[in-house]
Design an enzyme around this catalytic site. Structure first.
Site, PDB file in Angstrom:
ATOM      1  N   GLY A  23       0.829  -1.218   0.000  1.00 25.21           N
ATOM      2  CA  GLY A  23       0.000   0.000   0.000  1.00 25.21           C
ATOM      3  C   GLY A  23       0.855   1.256   0.000  1.00 25.21           C
ATOM      4  CB  ALA A  24       4.465   1.677  -0.690  1.00 28.41           C
ATOM      5  CD  GLU A  68       9.496  -6.340  -6.733  1.00 29.76           C
ATOM      6  OE1 GLU A  68       8.609  -7.172  -6.959  1.00 29.76           O
ATOM      7  OE2 GLU A  68      10.487  -6.193  -7.475  1.00 29.76           O
ATOM      8  CB  VAL A  69       4.607  -3.433 -10.137  1.00 25.16           C
ATOM      9  CG1 VAL A  69       3.179  -3.618 -10.631  1.00 25.16           C
ATOM     10  CG2 VAL A  69       5.044  -1.976 -10.301  1.00 25.16           C
ATOM     11  CB  SER A 150     -10.329  -0.292  10.545  1.00 20.55           C
ATOM     12  OG  SER A 150     -11.359   0.662  10.648  1.00 20.55           O
ATOM     13  CE1 TYR A 163     -11.454  -1.314   5.388  1.00 20.85           C
ATOM     14  CE2 TYR A 163     -12.608  -0.432   7.293  1.00 20.85           C
ATOM     15  CZ  TYR A 163     -11.480  -0.491   6.495  1.00 20.85           C
ATOM     16  OH  TYR A 163     -10.367   0.274   6.808  1.00 20.85           O
ATOM     17  CB  ALA A 165     -16.204  -9.303   8.534  1.00 24.01           C
TER      18      ALA A 165
HETATM   19  N1  LIG Z   1      -8.093   6.016   5.668  1.00 26.33           N
HETATM   20  C1  LIG Z   1      -8.769   5.601   6.722  1.00 26.33           C
HETATM   21  O1  LIG Z   1      -9.646   6.337   7.237  1.00 26.33           O
HETATM   22  C2  LIG Z   1      -8.476   4.270   7.350  1.00 26.33           C
HETATM   23  C3  LIG Z   1      -9.039   4.018   8.600  1.00 26.33           C
HETATM   24  C4  LIG Z   1      -8.777   2.799   9.194  1.00 26.33           C
HETATM   25  C5  LIG Z   1      -7.995   1.860   8.578  1.00 26.33           C
HETATM   26  N2  LIG Z   1      -7.453   2.120   7.352  1.00 26.33           N
HETATM   27  C6  LIG Z   1      -6.649   1.081   6.732  1.00 26.33           C
HETATM   28  O2  LIG Z   1      -5.359   1.574   6.471  1.00 26.33           O
HETATM   29  C7  LIG Z   1      -4.816   0.955   5.294  1.00 26.33           C
HETATM   30  C8  LIG Z   1      -4.371   2.032   4.321  1.00 26.33           C
HETATM   31  O3  LIG Z   1      -5.507   2.821   3.982  1.00 26.33           O
HETATM   32  P1  LIG Z   1      -5.419   4.175   3.138  1.00 26.33           P
HETATM   33  O4  LIG Z   1      -6.433   5.058   3.702  1.00 26.33           O
HETATM   34  O5  LIG Z   1      -4.005   4.591   3.030  1.00 26.33           O
HETATM   35  O6  LIG Z   1      -5.961   3.628   1.731  1.00 26.33           O
HETATM   36  P2  LIG Z   1      -5.703   4.102   0.226  1.00 26.33           P
HETATM   37  O7  LIG Z   1      -5.213   5.504   0.194  1.00 26.33           O
HETATM   38  O8  LIG Z   1      -6.945   3.759  -0.514  1.00 26.33           O
HETATM   39  O9  LIG Z   1      -4.519   3.122  -0.227  1.00 26.33           O
HETATM   40  C9  LIG Z   1      -4.767   1.753  -0.383  1.00 26.33           C
HETATM   41  C10 LIG Z   1      -3.504   1.085  -0.843  1.00 26.33           C
HETATM   42  O10 LIG Z   1      -3.778  -0.310  -1.042  1.00 26.33           O
HETATM   43  C11 LIG Z   1      -3.187  -0.706  -2.265  1.00 26.33           C
HETATM   44  N3  LIG Z   1      -3.914  -1.852  -2.846  1.00 26.33           N
HETATM   45  C12 LIG Z   1      -5.243  -1.987  -2.996  1.00 26.33           C
HETATM   46  N4  LIG Z   1      -5.514  -3.145  -3.615  1.00 26.33           N
HETATM   47  C13 LIG Z   1      -4.321  -3.749  -3.858  1.00 26.33           C
HETATM   48  C14 LIG Z   1      -3.945  -4.962  -4.491  1.00 26.33           C
HETATM   49  N5  LIG Z   1      -4.846  -5.812  -5.010  1.00 26.33           N
HETATM   50  N6  LIG Z   1      -2.619  -5.272  -4.549  1.00 26.33           N
HETATM   51  C15 LIG Z   1      -1.693  -4.432  -4.057  1.00 26.33           C
HETATM   52  N7  LIG Z   1      -1.988  -3.263  -3.456  1.00 26.33           N
HETATM   53  C16 LIG Z   1      -3.291  -2.930  -3.370  1.00 26.33           C
HETATM   54  C17 LIG Z   1      -3.303   0.535  -3.153  1.00 26.33           C
HETATM   55  O11 LIG Z   1      -2.323   0.446  -4.169  1.00 26.33           O
HETATM   56  P3  LIG Z   1      -2.631   0.694  -5.748  1.00 26.33           P
HETATM   57  O12 LIG Z   1      -1.777   1.873  -6.117  1.00 26.33           O
HETATM   58  O13 LIG Z   1      -2.182  -0.561  -6.355  1.00 26.33           O
HETATM   59  O14 LIG Z   1      -4.095   0.959  -5.899  1.00 26.33           O
HETATM   60  C18 LIG Z   1      -2.984   1.637  -2.163  1.00 26.33           C
HETATM   61  O15 LIG Z   1      -1.592   1.826  -2.050  1.00 26.33           O
HETATM   62  C19 LIG Z   1      -5.939   0.064   4.736  1.00 26.33           C
HETATM   63  O16 LIG Z   1      -5.718  -1.263   5.154  1.00 26.33           O
HETATM   64  C20 LIG Z   1      -7.180   0.628   5.403  1.00 26.33           C
HETATM   65  O17 LIG Z   1      -8.197  -0.347   5.522  1.00 26.33           O
HETATM   66  C21 LIG Z   1      -7.673   3.313   6.736  1.00 26.33           C
END
Ligand SMILES: NC(=O)c1ccc[n+]([C@@H]2O[C@H](COP(=O)([O-])OP(=O)(O)OC[C@H]3O[C@@H](n4cnc5c(N)ncnc54)[C@H](OP(=O)(O)O)[C@@H]3O)[C@@H](O)[C@H]2O)c1
Length: 259
Positions: A23-24, A68-69, A150, A163, A165
């Protein structure tokens, strides 16, 4: 005369330490890379989109980082992918699984594919990343893993059945992995963030019925979080300052679950 205890510096140095971050390319994962690189870490940045990963790289201190993609939906390939990568790069000291998906859908509209995909990225990939990481030569003698749960894994939210779950499962997974690997020198911990300003939060805002997002925001006594608020907590759990912490979930939610 009593001797003064030896004062130790707060351990925040990541010089020469290698950390893999999924998720970088976005939000919390990107902010985590920025935080760790500023402390000297060498990062392996994982995501599906090369240009978005390069955008993260452009924000990092240091030049020994690697993009790494990889699509984490290829769950069964994760272990061998990590083994091959580690053979080239050397063992990692830490792993952060920040990749995740959130689909807003009331139960009556929740189809099996949506549920399965959510569990695959958020949970099954975490299991396989842990399995890949524990392999000989893949991780250092003492290592730390952080999963992104979360607040929705601790309390409920209408429309987020799949989500929440998946995020609850990560909390339970962390405890069992911590116990299973305490003797191997690997710590496993989780972070449970509240609402954080990222692309995921923007998508949530669009998907919720009018007014619901604002209600959610108002339920955060300290307001909405920034990605770096979570990145700093992740950095702490990866560091030696947390060397006696394993199997825990650190809630970083601006007070949301205190109510
Ligand atoms: N933001 C919030 O309010 C919040 C709250 C609680 C928990 N979280 C958790 O924190 C984590 C990060 O969230 P975020 O808010 O930073 O989300 P985000 O901005 O939507 O980023 C999600 C990341 O996941 C990657 N990803 C999604 N599907 C993928 C796949 N099939 N293979 C490889 N990479 C994949 C995306 O990469 P691509 O460039 O490949 O799309 C992106 O880098 C998540 O687990 C989320 O559930 C977030």
């Amino acid at each position: 005369m009593s001797q003064k205890p030896e004062l130790q510096r707060y351990p925040t140095d990541f010089s020469g330490r290698k950390i893999l971050v999924t998720g970088a390319s976005s939000g919390i994962g990107r902010a985590t890379c920025v935080s760790l690189a500023s402390l000297g870490a060498q990062l392996t940045l994982v995501g599906r989109d090369h240009s978005r990963l390069q955008e993260t790289i452009s924000q990092l201190v240091g030049c020994n980082h690697r993009v790494e993609v990889f699509d984490l939906l290829h769950t069964s390939a994760i272990c061998s992918w990590m083994k091959n990568l580690a053979a080239e790069l050397g063992p990692w000291d830490g792993l952060v699984h920040s990749a995740g998906i959130l689909v807003t859908r009331p139960l009556r509209y929740l189809d099996c594919d949506t549920f399965d995909e959510t569990m695959q990225i958020n949970v099954a990939a975490a299991v396989q990343l842990a399995k890949g990481f524990r392999q000989r030569g893949v991780r250092a003698e003492r290592a730390s893993v952080v999963f992104l749960s979360s607040m929705m894994g601790l309390v409920g939210q209408a429309g987020l059945v799949a989500y929440s779950a998946s995020k609850g499962a990560l909390i339970a997974l962390t405890k069992s992995l911590a116990l299973e690997h305490a003797g191997d020198g690997i710590r496993f911990n989780c972070i449970a963030p509240g609402l954080v300003e990222t692309e995921m939060a923007q998508r949530l805002q669009k998907a919720l019925p009018p007014g619901s997002y604002e209600t959610l925001l108002q339920a955060h006594p300290l307001g909405v979080g920034k990605p770096e608020d979570i990145a700093h907590a992740i950095t702490f759990l990866l560091s030696d300052a947390a060397r006696w912490i394993t199997g825990t979930t650190l809630v970083v939610d601006g007070g949301y679950t205190a109510q």
